[in-house]
Scaffold this motif. Sequence first.
Motif, PDB file in Angstrom:
ATOM      1  N   MET A   1       0.754  -1.277   0.110  1.00 34.91           N
ATOM      2  CA  MET A   1      -0.049  -0.027   0.075  1.00 34.91           C
ATOM      3  C   MET A   1       0.918   1.297   0.061  1.00 34.91           C
ATOM      4  O   MET A   1       1.637   1.368   0.840  1.00 34.91           O
ATOM      5  CB  MET A   1      -0.966   0.042   1.148  1.00 34.91           C
ATOM      6  CG  MET A   1      -1.694   1.290   1.740  1.00 34.91           C
ATOM      7  SD  MET A   1      -3.028   1.166   2.934  1.00 34.91           S
ATOM      8  CE  MET A   1      -1.658   1.412   4.070  1.00 34.91           C
ATOM      9  N   THR A   2       0.463   2.228  -1.033  1.00 37.90           N
ATOM     10  CA  THR A   2       1.387   3.420  -0.887  1.00 37.90           C
ATOM     11  C   THR A   2       0.532   4.534  -0.238  1.00 37.90           C
ATOM     12  O   THR A   2      -0.528   4.562  -0.321  1.00 37.90           O
ATOM     13  CB  THR A   2       1.449   3.831  -2.376  1.00 37.90           C
ATOM     14  OG1 THR A   2       2.086   2.816  -3.233  1.00 37.90           O
ATOM     15  CG2 THR A   2       2.144   4.939  -2.689  1.00 37.90           C
ATOM     16  N   THR A   3       1.434   5.219   0.637  1.00 37.86           N
ATOM     17  CA  THR A   3       0.802   6.419   1.203  1.00 37.86           C
ATOM     18  C   THR A   3       1.213   7.556   0.638  1.00 37.86           C
ATOM     19  O   THR A   3       2.305   7.635  -0.028  1.00 37.86           O
ATOM     20  CB  THR A   3       1.156   6.173   2.799  1.00 37.86           C
ATOM     21  OG1 THR A   3       2.871   6.283   2.879  1.00 37.86           O
ATOM     22  CG2 THR A   3       0.930   5.022   3.429  1.00 37.86           C
ATOM     23  N   ILE A   4       0.491   8.671   1.017  1.00 36.72           N
ATOM     24  CA  ILE A   4       0.755  10.147   0.297  1.00 36.72           C
ATOM     25  C   ILE A   4       0.591  10.945   1.279  1.00 36.72           C
ATOM     26  O   ILE A   4       0.082  10.631   2.461  1.00 36.72           O
ATOM     27  CB  ILE A   4      -0.108  10.360  -0.830  1.00 36.72           C
ATOM     28  CG1 ILE A   4      -1.695  10.412  -0.243  1.00 36.72           C
ATOM     29  CG2 ILE A   4      -0.183   9.347  -1.979  1.00 36.72           C
ATOM     30  CD1 ILE A   4      -2.449  11.157  -1.260  1.00 36.72           C
ATOM     31  N   GLN A   5       1.075  11.942   1.332  1.00 34.53           N
ATOM     32  CA  GLN A   5       1.194  13.272   2.034  1.00 34.53           C
ATOM     33  C   GLN A   5       0.275  14.006   1.628  1.00 34.53           C
ATOM     34  O   GLN A   5       0.372  14.683   0.436  1.00 34.53           O
ATOM     35  CB  GLN A   5       2.329  13.922   2.549  1.00 34.53           C
ATOM     36  CG  GLN A   5       2.292  14.869   3.729  1.00 34.53           C
ATOM     37  CD  GLN A   5       3.715  15.159   4.171  1.00 34.53           C
ATOM     38  OE1 GLN A   5       4.756  14.471   4.096  1.00 34.53           O
ATOM     39  NE2 GLN A   5       3.817  16.405   4.842  1.00 34.53           N
ATOM     40  N   LYS A   6      -0.813  14.426   2.331  1.00 30.97           N
ATOM     41  CA  LYS A   6      -1.853  15.459   1.566  1.00 30.97           C
ATOM     42  C   LYS A   6      -2.230  16.690   2.517  1.00 30.97           C
ATOM     43  O   LYS A   6      -1.876  16.434   3.945  1.00 30.97           O
ATOM     44  CB  LYS A   6      -3.132  14.705   1.324  1.00 30.97           C
ATOM     45  CG  LYS A   6      -4.075  15.251   0.514  1.00 30.97           C
ATOM     46  CD  LYS A   6      -3.746  15.423  -0.962  1.00 30.97           C
ATOM     47  CE  LYS A   6      -4.970  15.573  -1.685  1.00 30.97           C
ATOM     48  NZ  LYS A   6      -4.610  15.801  -3.074  1.00 30.97           N
ATOM     49  N   THR A   7      -2.263  17.886   2.045  1.00 25.24           N
ATOM     50  CA  THR A   7      -2.322  18.865   3.192  1.00 25.24           C
ATOM     51  C   THR A   7      -3.879  19.642   3.030  1.00 25.24           C
ATOM     52  O   THR A   7      -4.516  19.569   1.783  1.00 25.24           O
ATOM     53  CB  THR A   7      -1.624  20.168   2.410  1.00 25.24           C
ATOM     54  OG1 THR A   7      -0.329  19.727   2.380  1.00 25.24           O
ATOM     55  CG2 THR A   7      -1.710  21.439   3.317  1.00 25.24           C
ATOM     56  N   TYR A   8      -4.770  19.569   4.036  1.00 23.88           N
ATOM     57  CA  TYR A   8      -5.891  20.251   4.175  1.00 23.88           C
ATOM     58  C   TYR A   8      -5.995  21.501   4.936  1.00 23.88           C
ATOM     59  O   TYR A   8      -5.026  21.478   5.954  1.00 23.88           O
ATOM     60  CB  TYR A   8      -6.729  18.994   4.731  1.00 23.88           C
ATOM     61  CG  TYR A   8      -6.910  17.849   3.777  1.00 23.88           C
ATOM     62  CD1 TYR A   8      -7.823  17.826   2.772  1.00 23.88           C
ATOM     63  CD2 TYR A   8      -6.169  16.776   4.079  1.00 23.88           C
ATOM     64  CE1 TYR A   8      -7.986  16.595   1.841  1.00 23.88           C
ATOM     65  CE2 TYR A   8      -6.295  15.697   3.214  1.00 23.88           C
ATOM     66  CZ  TYR A   8      -7.208  15.683   2.234  1.00 23.88           C
ATOM     67  OH  TYR A   8      -7.254  14.488   1.419  1.00 23.88           O
ATOM     68  N   ARG A   9      -6.896  22.546   4.707  1.00 23.72           N
ATOM     69  CA  ARG A   9      -6.899  23.566   5.540  1.00 23.72           C
ATOM     70  C   ARG A   9      -8.016  23.254   6.558  1.00 23.72           C
ATOM     71  O   ARG A   9      -9.041  22.873   6.349  1.00 23.72           O
ATOM     72  CB  ARG A   9      -7.241  24.820   4.675  1.00 23.72           C
ATOM     73  CG  ARG A   9      -6.034  25.078   3.817  1.00 23.72           C
ATOM     74  CD  ARG A   9      -6.442  26.535   2.860  1.00 23.72           C
ATOM     75  NE  ARG A   9      -5.579  26.693   1.964  1.00 23.72           N
ATOM     76  CZ  ARG A   9      -4.352  27.142   2.084  1.00 23.72           C
ATOM     77  NH1 ARG A   9      -3.948  27.716   3.279  1.00 23.72           N
ATOM     78  NH2 ARG A   9      -3.569  27.416   1.134  1.00 23.72           N
ATOM     79  N   ILE A  10      -7.900  23.592   7.855  1.00 27.15           N
ATOM     80  CA  ILE A  10      -8.852  23.460   8.932  1.00 27.15           C
ATOM     81  C   ILE A  10      -8.387  24.449   9.860  1.00 27.15           C
ATOM     82  O   ILE A  10      -7.367  25.058  10.162  1.00 27.15           O
ATOM     83  CB  ILE A  10      -8.430  21.963   9.469  1.00 27.15           C
ATOM     84  CG1 ILE A  10      -9.841  21.659  10.475  1.00 27.15           C
ATOM     85  CG2 ILE A  10      -7.446  21.844  10.146  1.00 27.15           C
ATOM     86  CD1 ILE A  10     -10.011  20.386  10.645  1.00 27.15           C
ATOM     87  N   ASP A  11      -9.506  24.788  10.552  1.00 24.03           N
ATOM     88  CA  ASP A  11      -9.366  25.885  11.653  1.00 24.03           C
ATOM     89  C   ASP A  11      -8.506  25.533  12.929  1.00 24.03           C
ATOM     90  O   ASP A  11      -8.534  24.329  13.144  1.00 24.03           O
ATOM     91  CB  ASP A  11     -10.930  26.239  12.320  1.00 24.03           C
ATOM     92  CG  ASP A  11     -10.721  27.018  13.370  1.00 24.03           C
ATOM     93  OD1 ASP A  11     -10.833  28.376  13.056  1.00 24.03           O
ATOM     94  OD2 ASP A  11     -10.823  26.685  14.530  1.00 24.03           O
ATOM     95  N   GLU A  12      -7.674  26.446  13.120  1.00 26.72           N
ATOM     96  CA  GLU A  12      -6.693  26.012  14.153  1.00 26.72           C
ATOM     97  C   GLU A  12      -7.165  25.386  15.479  1.00 26.72           C
ATOM     98  O   GLU A  12      -6.700  24.455  16.089  1.00 26.72           O
ATOM     99  CB  GLU A  12      -5.619  27.205  14.309  1.00 26.72           C
ATOM    100  CG  GLU A  12      -4.524  26.673  15.396  1.00 26.72           C
ATOM    101  CD  GLU A  12      -3.572  27.743  15.461  1.00 26.72           C
ATOM    102  OE1 GLU A  12      -2.500  27.667  16.035  1.00 26.72           O
ATOM    103  OE2 GLU A  12      -3.638  28.851  14.982  1.00 26.72           O
ATOM    104  N   ASP A  13      -8.267  26.328  15.823  1.00 27.68           N
ATOM    105  CA  ASP A  13      -8.851  25.954  17.093  1.00 27.68           C
ATOM    106  C   ASP A  13      -9.523  24.520  17.202  1.00 27.68           C
ATOM    107  O   ASP A  13      -9.391  23.762  18.008  1.00 27.68           O
ATOM    108  CB  ASP A  13      -9.809  26.877  17.467  1.00 27.68           C
ATOM    109  CG  ASP A  13     -10.363  26.742  19.019  1.00 27.68           C
ATOM    110  OD1 ASP A  13      -9.574  26.529  19.836  1.00 27.68           O
ATOM    111  OD2 ASP A  13     -11.706  26.962  19.198  1.00 27.68           O
ATOM    112  N   LEU A  14     -10.066  24.020  16.115  1.00 28.98           N
ATOM    113  CA  LEU A  14     -10.794  22.932  15.690  1.00 28.98           C
ATOM    114  C   LEU A  14      -9.893  22.044  15.902  1.00 28.98           C
ATOM    115  O   LEU A  14     -10.013  20.661  16.386  1.00 28.98           O
ATOM    116  CB  LEU A  14     -11.842  23.086  14.444  1.00 28.98           C
ATOM    117  CG  LEU A  14     -12.131  21.606  14.066  1.00 28.98           C
ATOM    118  CD1 LEU A  14     -13.172  21.101  15.288  1.00 28.98           C
ATOM    119  CD2 LEU A  14     -12.988  21.788  12.531  1.00 28.98           C
TER     120      LEU A  14
END
Length: 96
Positions: A1-14
Amino acid sequence: MTTIQKTYRIDEDLQQKAEQYFSEMGLNPTVAITMFFKRVVDEKKMPFIPEVISERVDYSMESKNKLSDLISKIPVENISDMTDTEKAKLLDGWEL
């Protein structure tokens, strides 16, 4: 299984609050997010139903009438002033 690194934006407090709960459960964000994604893939749907809360409540006419009747019978200004026995008698099997 290949893993990837993905970036998502999310509220810092959350993010901080969620990571605290993950930690209390013995999880890290990667494991928690993987669990969420696996649930979506396995069930082919969200593991919860996204909905607008303010529009979700649809009380039956029976419930509305019962609530109105209960309110009219409250012998005090604040229900917290009533004893548990008085509340039970008033509610007659219904719950607040």
